[in-house]
Design a protein around this motif. Structure first.
Motif, PDB file in Angstrom:
ATOM      1  N   ARG A 146       0.761  -1.237  -0.039  1.00 41.30           N
ATOM      2  CA  ARG A 146       0.002  -0.008  -0.024  1.00 41.30           C
ATOM      3  C   ARG A 146       0.944   1.245  -0.137  1.00 41.30           C
ATOM      4  NH1 ARG A 146      -2.736   0.145   4.759  1.00 41.30           N
ATOM      5  NH2 ARG A 146      -1.823  -1.645   5.640  1.00 41.30           N
ATOM      6  N   LEU A 147       1.748   1.023   0.707  1.00 39.38           N
ATOM      7  CA  LEU A 147       2.727   2.193   0.993  1.00 39.38           C
ATOM      8  C   LEU A 147       3.544   2.582  -0.391  1.00 39.38           C
ATOM      9  CD1 LEU A 147       3.719   4.813   2.746  1.00 39.38           C
ATOM     10  CD2 LEU A 147       5.733   3.241   3.602  1.00 39.38           C
ATOM     11  N   SER A 148       3.983   1.313  -1.388  1.00 42.98           N
ATOM     12  CA  SER A 148       4.382   1.546  -2.480  1.00 42.98           C
ATOM     13  C   SER A 148       3.655   2.229  -3.624  1.00 42.98           C
ATOM     14  CB  SER A 148       5.078   0.151  -2.889  1.00 42.98           C
ATOM     15  OG  SER A 148       3.839  -0.723  -3.341  1.00 42.98           O
ATOM     16  N   VAL A 149       2.510   1.891  -3.419  1.00 40.48           N
ATOM     17  CA  VAL A 149       1.289   2.529  -4.242  1.00 40.48           C
ATOM     18  C   VAL A 149       1.301   4.211  -3.901  1.00 40.48           C
ATOM     19  CG1 VAL A 149      -0.898   2.331  -5.131  1.00 40.48           C
ATOM     20  CG2 VAL A 149       0.411   0.433  -4.709  1.00 40.48           C
ATOM     21  N   LEU A 150       1.117   4.296  -2.549  1.00 45.18           N
ATOM     22  CA  LEU A 150       0.970   5.815  -2.370  1.00 45.18           C
ATOM     23  C   LEU A 150       2.024   6.119  -1.254  1.00 45.18           C
ATOM     24  CD1 LEU A 150      -3.147   5.791  -1.508  1.00 45.18           C
ATOM     25  CD2 LEU A 150      -1.885   6.684  -3.612  1.00 45.18           C
ATOM     26  N   LEU A 177      -3.398  14.026  -4.444  1.00 43.02           N
ATOM     27  CA  LEU A 177      -4.567  14.642  -4.676  1.00 43.02           C
ATOM     28  C   LEU A 177      -5.604  13.606  -5.072  1.00 43.02           C
ATOM     29  CD1 LEU A 177      -6.552  17.142  -5.422  1.00 43.02           C
ATOM     30  CD2 LEU A 177      -5.506  17.082  -7.594  1.00 43.02           C
ATOM     31  N   SER A 178      -6.612  13.212  -4.501  1.00 44.24           N
ATOM     32  CA  SER A 178      -7.638  12.502  -4.821  1.00 44.24           C
ATOM     33  C   SER A 178      -8.645  13.079  -5.889  1.00 44.24           C
ATOM     34  CB  SER A 178      -8.631  11.868  -3.607  1.00 44.24           C
ATOM     35  OG  SER A 178      -9.366  12.727  -3.042  1.00 44.24           O
ATOM     36  N   VAL A 179      -9.071  12.320  -6.764  1.00 46.05           N
ATOM     37  CA  VAL A 179     -10.079  12.783  -7.663  1.00 46.05           C
ATOM     38  C   VAL A 179     -11.461  12.004  -7.973  1.00 46.05           C
ATOM     39  CG1 VAL A 179     -10.296  13.606 -10.222  1.00 46.05           C
ATOM     40  CG2 VAL A 179      -8.166  13.667  -8.986  1.00 46.05           C
ATOM     41  N   GLU A 180     -12.434  12.221  -7.513  1.00 44.44           N
ATOM     42  CA  GLU A 180     -13.655  11.454  -7.480  1.00 44.44           C
ATOM     43  C   GLU A 180     -14.817  12.515  -7.512  1.00 44.44           C
ATOM     44  OE1 GLU A 180     -14.557   7.167  -5.900  1.00 44.44           O
ATOM     45  OE2 GLU A 180     -14.804   8.752  -4.258  1.00 44.44           O
ATOM     46  N   VAL A 181     -16.001  12.177  -8.370  1.00 39.15           N
ATOM     47  CA  VAL A 181     -17.282  13.110  -8.290  1.00 39.15           C
ATOM     48  C   VAL A 181     -18.208  12.657  -7.378  1.00 39.15           C
ATOM     49  CG1 VAL A 181     -17.026  13.677 -10.827  1.00 39.15           C
ATOM     50  CG2 VAL A 181     -18.190  11.430 -10.258  1.00 39.15           C
ATOM     51  N   TYR A 182     -17.556  12.289  -6.145  1.00 39.12           N
ATOM     52  CA  TYR A 182     -18.459  12.159  -4.932  1.00 39.12           C
ATOM     53  C   TYR A 182     -18.148  12.998  -3.778  1.00 39.12           C
ATOM     54  CZ  TYR A 182     -19.650   7.249  -6.899  1.00 39.12           C
ATOM     55  OH  TYR A 182     -20.008   6.252  -7.710  1.00 39.12           O
ATOM     56  N   GLN A 210      -9.682  11.309   2.972  1.00 42.84           N
ATOM     57  CA  GLN A 210      -8.380  11.857   3.877  1.00 42.84           C
ATOM     58  C   GLN A 210      -7.404  10.535   4.113  1.00 42.84           C
ATOM     59  OE1 GLN A 210     -11.680  12.234   4.369  1.00 42.84           O
ATOM     60  NE2 GLN A 210     -11.838  14.546   4.195  1.00 42.84           N
ATOM     61  N   ALA A 211      -7.969   9.258   3.943  1.00 38.20           N
ATOM     62  CA  ALA A 211      -7.386   8.182   4.534  1.00 38.20           C
ATOM     63  C   ALA A 211      -6.178   7.819   3.279  1.00 38.20           C
ATOM     64  CB  ALA A 211      -8.166   6.915   4.517  1.00 38.20           C
ATOM     65  N   TYR A 212      -6.461   8.396   2.075  1.00 35.04           N
ATOM     66  CA  TYR A 212      -5.458   8.156   1.052  1.00 35.04           C
ATOM     67  C   TYR A 212      -5.228   9.266   0.138  1.00 35.04           C
ATOM     68  CZ  TYR A 212      -8.031   3.851   1.466  1.00 35.04           C
ATOM     69  OH  TYR A 212      -8.537   2.652   2.350  1.00 35.04           O
ATOM     70  N   SER A 213      -5.338  10.503   0.794  1.00 31.86           N
ATOM     71  CA  SER A 213      -4.949  11.950  -0.028  1.00 31.86           C
ATOM     72  C   SER A 213      -4.783  12.898   0.943  1.00 31.86           C
ATOM     73  CB  SER A 213      -5.672  12.173  -1.085  1.00 31.86           C
ATOM     74  OG  SER A 213      -7.231  12.282  -0.513  1.00 31.86           O
ATOM     75  N   HIS A 214      -4.090  13.669   0.535  1.00 32.11           N
ATOM     76  CA  HIS A 214      -3.981  15.074   1.418  1.00 32.11           C
ATOM     77  C   HIS A 214      -4.584  16.141   0.917  1.00 32.11           C
ATOM     78  CE1 HIS A 214       0.404  13.253   1.107  1.00 32.11           C
ATOM     79  NE2 HIS A 214       0.064  13.538   2.360  1.00 32.11           N
ATOM     80  N   VAL A 215      -5.245  16.081  -0.237  1.00 33.86           N
ATOM     81  CA  VAL A 215      -6.137  17.076  -0.799  1.00 33.86           C
ATOM     82  C   VAL A 215      -7.228  16.428  -1.640  1.00 33.86           C
ATOM     83  CG1 VAL A 215      -6.510  19.195  -2.240  1.00 33.86           C
ATOM     84  CG2 VAL A 215      -4.405  18.726  -0.783  1.00 33.86           C
ATOM     85  N   GLN A 216      -8.438  16.675  -1.844  1.00 32.43           N
ATOM     86  CA  GLN A 216      -9.509  16.127  -2.659  1.00 32.43           C
ATOM     87  C   GLN A 216     -10.257  16.998  -3.293  1.00 32.43           C
ATOM     88  OE1 GLN A 216      -9.619  16.110   1.375  1.00 32.43           O
ATOM     89  NE2 GLN A 216      -8.085  14.792   1.236  1.00 32.43           N
ATOM     90  N   ALA A 221       5.386  15.716   2.938  1.00 34.35           N
ATOM     91  CA  ALA A 221       4.424  15.115   2.297  1.00 34.35           C
ATOM     92  C   ALA A 221       4.314  13.737   2.874  1.00 34.35           C
ATOM     93  CB  ALA A 221       4.196  15.096   0.792  1.00 34.35           C
ATOM     94  N   VAL A 222       3.558  13.378   4.085  1.00 35.89           N
ATOM     95  CA  VAL A 222       3.866  12.067   4.715  1.00 35.89           C
ATOM     96  C   VAL A 222       2.507  11.334   4.188  1.00 35.89           C
ATOM     97  CG1 VAL A 222       4.040  10.799   6.576  1.00 35.89           C
ATOM     98  CG2 VAL A 222       5.159  12.954   6.753  1.00 35.89           C
ATOM     99  N   SER A 223       2.776  10.079   3.490  1.00 32.83           N
ATOM    100  CA  SER A 223       1.639   9.633   2.949  1.00 32.83           C
ATOM    101  C   SER A 223       0.754   9.106   4.287  1.00 32.83           C
ATOM    102  CB  SER A 223       2.052   8.057   2.393  1.00 32.83           C
ATOM    103  OG  SER A 223       1.054   7.351   2.049  1.00 32.83           O
ATOM    104  N   PRO A 224      -0.591   9.341   3.786  1.00 30.03           N
ATOM    105  CA  PRO A 224      -1.722   8.837   4.858  1.00 30.03           C
ATOM    106  C   PRO A 224      -1.461   7.579   5.245  1.00 30.03           C
ATOM    107  CG  PRO A 224      -2.766  10.210   3.189  1.00 30.03           C
ATOM    108  CD  PRO A 224      -1.308   9.906   2.585  1.00 30.03           C
TER     109      PRO A 224
END
Length: 691
Positions: free
Chosen positions: A606-610, A617-622, A628-634, A678-681
């Motif tokens: 998981r840490l190797s991916v993120l 930055l997470s990108v989702e139309v929801y 916040q568990a996977y990104s710093h900014v949404q 930038a510490v990964s969540p």
């Protein structure tokens, strides 16, 4: 057959009533009234009609019992104890206590045999029972042969006024009547009491006429306190009606025998000590002794256990002979009883190349289902009156219908649920609980919200059900904000043991189905698009089966920012990365179709991916909830959508490569200017979790 009273009947009924009073009093919590009121019908049902055995509690042809009015679960625990299941007197004494085998409402997968489904939220159990009845009818039509009736069991259900008030019960009863489920017998505890008091204050409908309108067989017994002969005759008559489900309205007195019998005071609180003593005296028990099961009652129920064991022995002989005469069907049935998947089934999953055409993920799902329907005979599909939109029905599917309708037959594997999402979810739980089916069903993602009560119980009960939830975002377009899910994903992702998938292309759709089929104890919701999605260059079933992976790496593996997205926004993020590259900025793009599956991967993966080192930055139309568990900014949409073509909506709400690239540049600049590490969540969560 006529009713023949036994010398132990009254003593057994009194034993059930006094145990119920003792159990609730000791725990100082619970509902003694219903168990005391329904003790006679419970004794009669299990001592005369019910066929099962605690010695082989998973016997596939056992009768099923569902306590829909689950607040009265002390009754079910008592019956299981008397019938020799794995509940001891000490277990009864620990009712509602920490780690007890006897929790406050019945729970399947809780270490207790004989609990078929989890009940408590009213109406759910009744609807589960419809699923159990459908499953039996389908199994019988699929496997029974002349001279080898393997599947003959009935589904019995107790329910109360509260169950009937819940809308889900109306949905389920309507469908059961349409399907003519003659293997289902429901006993309605008509005691005229709910928590608020006499039902005269809120529930005065004619229940018998209501169920007649649903095309049920309806019977009435006006003395459920003492008239065992009438109760017996009603169940006996119910057995004779094979083309309709039966409702028996049973007039009972809640808390029968207590000083406050017939009142709301016995519904949800222990009886007083002196009241329990007078109850025991009235029924011929020592008022100073607790948790007493007389020897003659033990012996009588021992004989009931032997009857169940003999029925299993007889069935096993028929099953062995069946194996000799029908080897292919026997092998298939045995595989399904053992919960094994067909060898090599996953080879049916289609794979895709980047050069393949862009296709809506709902259409991709249709193709997968068509192949899985052949590879997995246990798949039992359906949809909530949206078959043409959900694309859930495969080409040669036969509808599950009563043969008299000429619309299908009971061997059919596609259920027309109608506009009944909540009942559909609960019925799927019952289908899976029977033990031979993997149910799927379709609706729009936004309308899964109608069924969240059932979805939650799927997860709690570890039922393997699969929701095909299409029209997954503002991308559905013109139907507008009433149909466009914004918060739905967040709500579903928050449910423990529920796997919410939002695939970005064909390989991810196949991966979603692969994991859903292999997850025998986890329900899944597949959120699928209406609009076409391109096939991604970096995707594969293997990668997507991990729930999250790098779909596009930054040049040299050195990213200035990570874009993490799901579904239709993955391709947009890939385009945004290309736009950033033109400005000398390197971006990694991560697809995260399933948070649940991703969380099951090793920390290092998981840490190797993120990883840490650059903003994410997470990108989702929801809604941004949970990101916040996977990104710093949404980059999200935290308002309702609008009615317009999909392209116009994506532009309006800023889900374009240009907007995402511009926002990415601002984020990079901010982190540099503020000298923010930038510490990964992923790393941050692990650090706190280890404390």
């Amino acid at each position: 057959m006529t009713f023949t009273p036994l010398p132990t009947d009254e003593k057994a009924i009194a034993t059930i009533r006094t145990l119920a009073a003792d159990i609730v009093f000791k725990s100082n919590s619970g509902h003694p009234g219903m168990p005391m009121g329904m003790a006679p019908i419970a004794h009669l049902l299990f001592s005369r009609f019910f066929t099962a055995s605690g010695k082989d509690p998973k016997w596939i042809n056992r009768d099923r019992f569902v306590l829909s009015n689950g607040h009265g679960c002390a009754l079910q625990y008592i019956m299981l104890h008397l019938l020799g299941y794995n509940i001891s007197l000490d277990d009864l004494k620990s009712f509602r206590q920490l780690d007890s085998k006897c929790p406050g409402h019945p729970e399947t997968n809780h270490g207790v045999d004989g609990i078929e489904v989890t009940t408590g939220p009213l109406g759910q159990g009744f609807s589960n029972a419809v699923g159990l009845a459908i499953a039996q009818a389908n199994a019988a039509a699929t496997f029974n042969k002349d001279g080898a009736e393997l599947f003959t069991n009935k589904t019995y259900t107790f329910l109360g006024d509260g169950c009937l008030m819940e809308g889900i019960a109306s949905e389920a009863a309507s469908l059961a009547g349409h399907l003519k489920l003659g293997n289902m017998i429901c006993i309605y505890d008509d005691n005229h009491i709910s928590i608020d008091g006499d039902t005269a204050c809120s529930f005065t409908e004619d229940v018998e006429q209501r169920f007649l309108a649903y095309d049920w067989h309806v019977l009435a017994v006006n003395d459920g306190d003492k008239d065992l002969a009438a109760m017996y005759a009603a169940i006996e008559e119910a057995h004779k009606v094979t083309d309709k489900p039966t409702l028996i309205r049973l007039k009972t007195t809640i808390g029968f025998g207590s000083k406050i019998q017939g009142g709301a005071g016995t519904h949800g609180a222990p009886l007083k000590a002196d009241d329990i003593e007078q109850v025991k005296t009235k029924f011929g028990f020592d008022p100073k002794q607790n948790f007493v099961v007389p020897d003659e009652v033990v012996k009588a129920y021992g004989e009931v256990q032997q009857r169940g064991s003999k029925a299993i022995e007889a069935w096993n002989k028929v099953y062995a002979d069946y194996g000799k005469k029908h080897s292919a069907e026997h092998a298939e049935l045995q595989r399904r009883i053992e919960g094994k998947l067909p060898q090599g089934w996953e080879s049916a999953l289609p794979t895709f190349k980047p050069t393949d055409s862009a296709v809506a993920s709902r259409k991709l799902s249709e193709g997968v289902l068509a192949k899985l329907a052949v590879a997995l005979p246990e798949l039992l599909g359906g949809s909530a009156d949206l078959t043409g939109s959900n694309l859930t029905r495969w080409g040669d599917a036969v509808d599950f219908q009563h043969p008299s309708t000429r619309l299908g037959d009971y061997s059919g594997r596609y259920i027309r649920y109608g506009v009944r999402e909540h009942a559909m979810g609960a019925i799927m739980n019952g289908l899976n609980a029977y033990g031979l089916h993997i149910p799927t069903s379709g609706t729009f993602l936004n309308f899964v919200s109608y069924a969240v009560g059932a979805v939650r119980l799927s997860a709690l009960s570890k039922h393997q059900v699969i929701w095909v939830a299409t029209h997954d975002s503002i991308g559905l377009g013109e139907d507008g904000p009433t149909h466009q899910p914004i918060e739905t994903a967040g709500a579903l992702r928050a449910i423990p043991n529920l796997n919410f998938w939002r695939p970005a292309d064909g390989n991810e759709v196949s991966a979603a189905y692969k994991v859903a089929i292999e997850s025998r104890n986890t329900p899944s919701v597949l959120a699928l698009s209406r609009q076409n999605l391109p096939q991604l260059e970096g995707s594969s079933i293997e990668k997507a089966s991990k729930g999250g992976y790098v779909v596009k790496e930054a040049p040299g593996g050195k990213a200035d920012i990570i874009l993490v997205a799901t579904g239709s926004e993955v391709a947009i993020s890939v385009d945004a990365a290309s736009a950033l590259k033109e400005n000398g900025i390197n971006a990694r793009v991560v697809s995260l179709p399933s948070w649940h599956t991703f969380e099951q991967q090793p920390y290092e993966y998981r840490l190797s991916v993120l990883p840490s080192g650059q903003p994410i930055l997470s990108v989702e139309v929801y809604s941004r909830v949970g990101w916040q568990a996977y990104s710093h900014v949404q980059h999200s949409i935290d308002r309702f959508g609008a009615s317009a073509p999909a392209g116009a909506l994506y532009k309006k709400f800023g889900f374009t490569p240009e907007v995402i690239a511009e926002k990415s540049q601002k984020i990079i600049a901010h982190y540099k200017a503020q000298n923010i590490k930038a510490v990964s969540p992923i790393e941050l969560h692990a650090a706190f979790a280890s404390e």
